[in-house]
Design an enzyme around this catalytic site. Structure first.
Site, PDB file in Angstrom:
ATOM      1  N   ASP A 169       0.788  -1.238   0.000  1.00 47.65           N
ATOM      2  CA  ASP A 169       0.000   0.000   0.000  1.00 47.65           C
ATOM      3  C   ASP A 169       0.822   1.292   0.000  1.00 47.65           C
ATOM      4  O   ASP A 169       0.253   2.380  -0.003  1.00 47.65           O
ATOM      5  CB  ASP A 169      -0.960   0.004   1.201  1.00 47.65           C
ATOM      6  CG  ASP A 169      -0.247  -0.173   2.527  1.00 47.65           C
ATOM      7  OD1 ASP A 169       0.913  -0.638   2.532  1.00 47.65           O
ATOM      8  OD2 ASP A 169      -0.842   0.145   3.567  1.00 47.65           O
ATOM      9  N   GLU A 244      11.705  -4.465  12.022  1.00 44.46           N
ATOM     10  CA  GLU A 244      12.811  -3.847  11.280  1.00 44.46           C
ATOM     11  C   GLU A 244      14.093  -3.904  12.102  1.00 44.46           C
ATOM     12  O   GLU A 244      15.155  -4.289  11.610  1.00 44.46           O
ATOM     13  CB  GLU A 244      12.505  -2.370  10.948  1.00 44.46           C
ATOM     14  CG  GLU A 244      11.266  -2.148  10.089  1.00 44.46           C
ATOM     15  CD  GLU A 244       9.983  -1.988  10.879  1.00 44.46           C
ATOM     16  OE1 GLU A 244       9.977  -2.324  12.096  1.00 44.46           O
ATOM     17  OE2 GLU A 244       8.980  -1.528  10.293  1.00 44.46           O
TER      18      GLU A 244
HETATM   19  C1  UGA Z   1       3.235  -0.403   9.387  1.00 40.26           C
HETATM   20  C2  UGA Z   1       4.633  -0.599   8.776  1.00 40.26           C
HETATM   21  O1  UGA Z   1       4.872   0.353   7.749  1.00 40.26           O
HETATM   22  C3  UGA Z   1       4.732  -1.994   8.186  1.00 40.26           C
HETATM   23  O2  UGA Z   1       5.949  -2.156   7.510  1.00 40.26           O
HETATM   24  C4  UGA Z   1       4.540  -2.972   9.310  1.00 40.26           C
HETATM   25  O3  UGA Z   1       4.566  -4.275   8.785  1.00 40.26           O
HETATM   26  C5  UGA Z   1       3.191  -2.730   9.951  1.00 40.26           C
HETATM   27  O4  UGA Z   1       3.042  -1.371  10.377  1.00 40.26           O
HETATM   28  C6  UGA Z   1       2.991  -3.591  11.199  1.00 40.26           C
HETATM   29  O5  UGA Z   1       2.068  -3.313  11.942  1.00 40.26           O
HETATM   30  O6  UGA Z   1       3.729  -4.526  11.422  1.00 40.26           O
HETATM   31  P1  UGA Z   1       0.770  -0.453   8.294  1.00 40.26           P
HETATM   32  O7  UGA Z   1       0.401   0.449   7.164  1.00 40.26           O
HETATM   33  O8  UGA Z   1       0.238  -0.173   9.641  1.00 40.26           O
HETATM   34  O9  UGA Z   1       2.368  -0.563   8.294  1.00 40.26           O
HETATM   35  O10 UGA Z   1       0.432  -1.983   7.952  1.00 40.26           O
HETATM   36  P2  UGA Z   1      -0.294  -2.616   6.695  1.00 40.26           P
HETATM   37  O11 UGA Z   1       0.035  -1.878   5.451  1.00 40.26           O
HETATM   38  O12 UGA Z   1      -1.707  -2.868   7.030  1.00 40.26           O
HETATM   39  O13 UGA Z   1       0.435  -4.057   6.633  1.00 40.26           O
HETATM   40  C7  UGA Z   1       1.797  -4.204   6.288  1.00 40.26           C
HETATM   41  C8  UGA Z   1       1.924  -5.252   5.181  1.00 40.26           C
HETATM   42  O14 UGA Z   1       1.476  -6.520   5.664  1.00 40.26           O
HETATM   43  C9  UGA Z   1       1.082  -4.925   3.948  1.00 40.26           C
HETATM   44  O15 UGA Z   1       1.823  -5.187   2.765  1.00 40.26           O
HETATM   45  C10 UGA Z   1      -0.126  -5.839   4.062  1.00 40.26           C
HETATM   46  O16 UGA Z   1      -0.639  -6.251   2.815  1.00 40.26           O
HETATM   47  C11 UGA Z   1       0.416  -7.021   4.862  1.00 40.26           C
HETATM   48  N1  UGA Z   1      -0.593  -7.643   5.771  1.00 40.26           N
HETATM   49  C12 UGA Z   1      -1.337  -6.875   6.605  1.00 40.26           C
HETATM   50  C13 UGA Z   1      -0.767  -9.017   5.756  1.00 40.26           C
HETATM   51  O17 UGA Z   1      -0.117  -9.724   4.970  1.00 40.26           O
HETATM   52  N2  UGA Z   1      -1.716  -9.578   6.601  1.00 40.26           N
HETATM   53  C14 UGA Z   1      -2.481  -8.830   7.443  1.00 40.26           C
HETATM   54  O18 UGA Z   1      -3.326  -9.394   8.173  1.00 40.26           O
HETATM   55  C15 UGA Z   1      -2.276  -7.448   7.444  1.00 40.26           C
HETATM   56 MN    MN Z   2       0.616   0.111   5.130  1.00 44.36          MN
END
Ligand code: UGA
Ligand code: MN
Length: 307
Positions: A169, A244
């Site tokens: 995203d 990280e």
């Molecule tokens: C923030 C950080 O920028 C991420 O790098 C970190 O992984 C994340 O927090 C975290 O909480 O660990 P954020 O925008 O809050 O990012 O998180 P998302 O974009 O919702 O998820 C990070 C990635 O994991 C995305 O590529 C998403 O597609 C994936 N994801 C999310 C999954 O594969 N499974 C899930 O249940 C949720």
């Molecule tokens: Mn994100």
């Protein structure tokens, strides 16, 4: 390739001339005052990029370039394909890239598989579900099983190249990929739109590292965002907030190993954008009154509430 760069003061302006295999580039700008370190650094970056771009233009296979493995965690929700479309179209502008898309799922998602084929990008699709014991936590380690699965795949095959974790995203400037391509230990750069601080970045004074800027330092040795670094490879812990830092510490790198990119961290080439969450849509599209219409085709492309 033959390349030469020279700099000369001409009537109050600095003229920088670059010769690349017989091609002349001339860039002129006013004489910078001595404190303009950042603009000199960005001028140098522009010149280095011009040399690289010229080399790439002449070699259409780009085989001389180090390969970039982009590992993208993803999971099914209504905005998944729109997000992957933005990222996929960005990667179409990146030479020598292999896109490892690792989905948090037990069964192949045909929407994603079909979209990846359509991009024509060299890619690999992996199923990397989050282990059930983490699924019920309030703070879930999002994307960790995906990134570790992607790394295991890369490590089993790659002999060279750079690894970058690109969440599905975020918004990525093409210049970011050229910055990270030549990484020896670890590269870092600023990430924009970080909640609470606006940006997350190493802090440099006169080009030297003096600390970190991030909304949450949290006792981490490397308080950086997932999108803020690239390097060869390693594993990350299932510890929300510490992925990280755990990853970078496991590599045994120190602050002196960091290669500061994006014009010494003065440019933002990646943004932590967040799409509004959409919930699965009502099933009214399934009504018999739409039988025989284009809605029977479109219903495959939107996520519906479970029936
Ligand atoms: C923030 C950080 O920028 C991420 O790098 C970190 O992984 C994340 O927090 C975290 O909480 O660990 P954020 O925008 O809050 O990012 O998180 P998302 O974009 O919702 O998820 C990070 C990635 O994991 C995305 O590529 C998403 O597609 C994936 N994801 C999310 C999954 O594969 N499974 C899930 O249940 C949720
Ligand atoms: Mn994100």
């Amino acid at each position: 390739m033959r390349a030469w760069a020279g700099q000369q003061a001409v009537g109050g302006a600095v003229v920088v001339v670059l010769v690349v295999g017989g091609l002349w580039w001339a860039v002129s700008q006013p004489t910078p005052p001595p404190e303009c370190g950042a603009s000199l650094a960005s001028l140098k970056d522009t010149l280095v990029r011009a040399i690289r771009e010229e080399a790439q233009r002449r070699d259409t296979t780009h085989s001389h370039l180090p390969l970039i493995y982009v590992i993208t965690p993803t999971y099914a929700r209504p905005e998944q394909i729109p997000e992957l479309t933005r990222l996929g179209q960005t990667l179409m502008g990146v030479p020598r890239v292999h896109w490892v898309v690792a989905e948090d799922a037990h069964v192949s998602n045909m929407r994603v598989v079909t979209y990846l084929k359509h991009t024509g990008l060299p890619h690999t699709y992996l199923l990397t579900p989050m282990p059930e014991e983490y699924r019920n936590q309030t703070m879930q380690p999002k994307g960790v099983a995906n990134r570790n699965g992607g790394l295991a795949w890369v490590r089993a095959r790659a002999t060279e190249g750079v690894v970058f974790f690109a969440d599905d995203d975020n918004a990525y400037d093409l210049r970011l990929f050229e910055e990270m391509r030549y990484t020896s230990r670890v590269s870092m750069w600023p990430v924009g739109l970080i909640i609470g601080s606006g940006v997350s970045t190493p802090v440099l004074r006169n080009g030297r590292f003096v600390g970190w800027y991030d909304a949450w330092i949290g006792g981490r040795t490397f308080p950086v965002d997932m999108a803020g670094f690239a390097r060869p490879d390693a594993l990350m812990p299932f510890k929300p907030g510490h992925e990280e830092d755990g990853f970078l510490r496991s590599l045994g790198i120190s602050q002196s190993d960091i290669e500061f990119k994006a014009a010494e961290c003065t440019q933002i080439y990646v943004w932590h954008t967040q799409t509004k969450k959409n919930y699965p849509y009502s099933r009214q599209i399934l009504s018999p009154k739409f039988d025989g219409t284009n809605l029977r085709v479109l219903q495959r492309d939107i996520m519906l509430q479970p029936g």
